[in-house]
Scaffold this active site. Sequence first.
Site, mmCIF file in Angstrom:
data_model
loop_
_atom_site.group_PDB
_atom_site.id
_atom_site.type_symbol
_atom_site.label_atom_id
_atom_site.label_comp_id
_atom_site.label_asym_id
_atom_site.label_seq_id
_atom_site.Cartn_x
_atom_site.Cartn_y
_atom_site.Cartn_z
ATOM 1 N N GLY A 135 2.006 -0.687 6.398
ATOM 2 C CA GLY A 135 2.642 -0.020 7.530
ATOM 3 C C GLY A 135 3.042 -0.985 8.625
ATOM 4 N N THR A 136 2.070 -1.700 9.164
ATOM 5 C CA THR A 136 2.354 -2.676 10.217
ATOM 6 C C THR A 136 2.507 -4.093 9.684
ATOM 7 O OG1 THR A 136 0.018 -3.170 10.543
ATOM 8 C CG2 THR A 136 0.957 -1.358 11.861
ATOM 9 N N HIS B 279 9.411 -23.319 9.182
ATOM 10 C CA HIS B 279 8.352 -23.966 9.962
ATOM 11 C C HIS B 279 6.959 -23.786 9.359
ATOM 12 C CE1 HIS B 279 10.777 -24.136 13.992
ATOM 13 N NE2 HIS B 279 11.399 -24.714 12.995
ATOM 14 N N ASP C 253 0.860 -1.188 0.000
ATOM 15 C CA ASP C 253 0.000 0.000 0.000
ATOM 16 C C ASP C 253 0.899 1.243 0.000
ATOM 17 O OD1 ASP C 253 0.881 0.276 2.616
ATOM 18 O OD2 ASP C 253 -1.121 0.296 3.522
#
Length: 144
Positions: A67-68, A99, A9
């Site tokens: 962003g996160t 994993h 984004d």
Amino acid sequence: MLTIGICGDHAGFPCKARLIPWLESKGFKVVDFGTDSEVSMDYADVAHPLALAVEQGQVDCGIALCGTGNGMAMTLNKHQGIRAGLAWNSEIGRLVKAHNNANILVLPARFISYRMAQNIVRTWLETPFEGGRHLRRIGKIPCA
Ligand code: RB5
């Protein structure tokens, strides 16, 4: 050589714009699903096309940035064929392949440096899936 789909984004755009030529310089084919600027947009609008491309085999794997990282991960993981894993350091980048066999790597662009993003991507690409008990575990992820 792998074909990698990538999306971000507006928050992920600056890092994505630097990762693409770097990946291409390493010999990967990169398919860019956008966005193409730092103008505010909705991450789902680029996440779903990337997820579909991975599920349909048009690209081998994917990288997604916001962003996160959480908006991308939440959206991508709505797709049954996707295991999108968020990584914010290289060890988690290794484990999310070893994993979890993540077929899309998600990066929290506002919380890591470009150099860290490069290191995470490199580690994720170079790490093999361990299989074994982890194959059994990822087999239980999809909903019935
Ligand atoms: C954009 O401001 C931000 O909300 C987005 O990049 C992402 O962090 C959402 O999960």
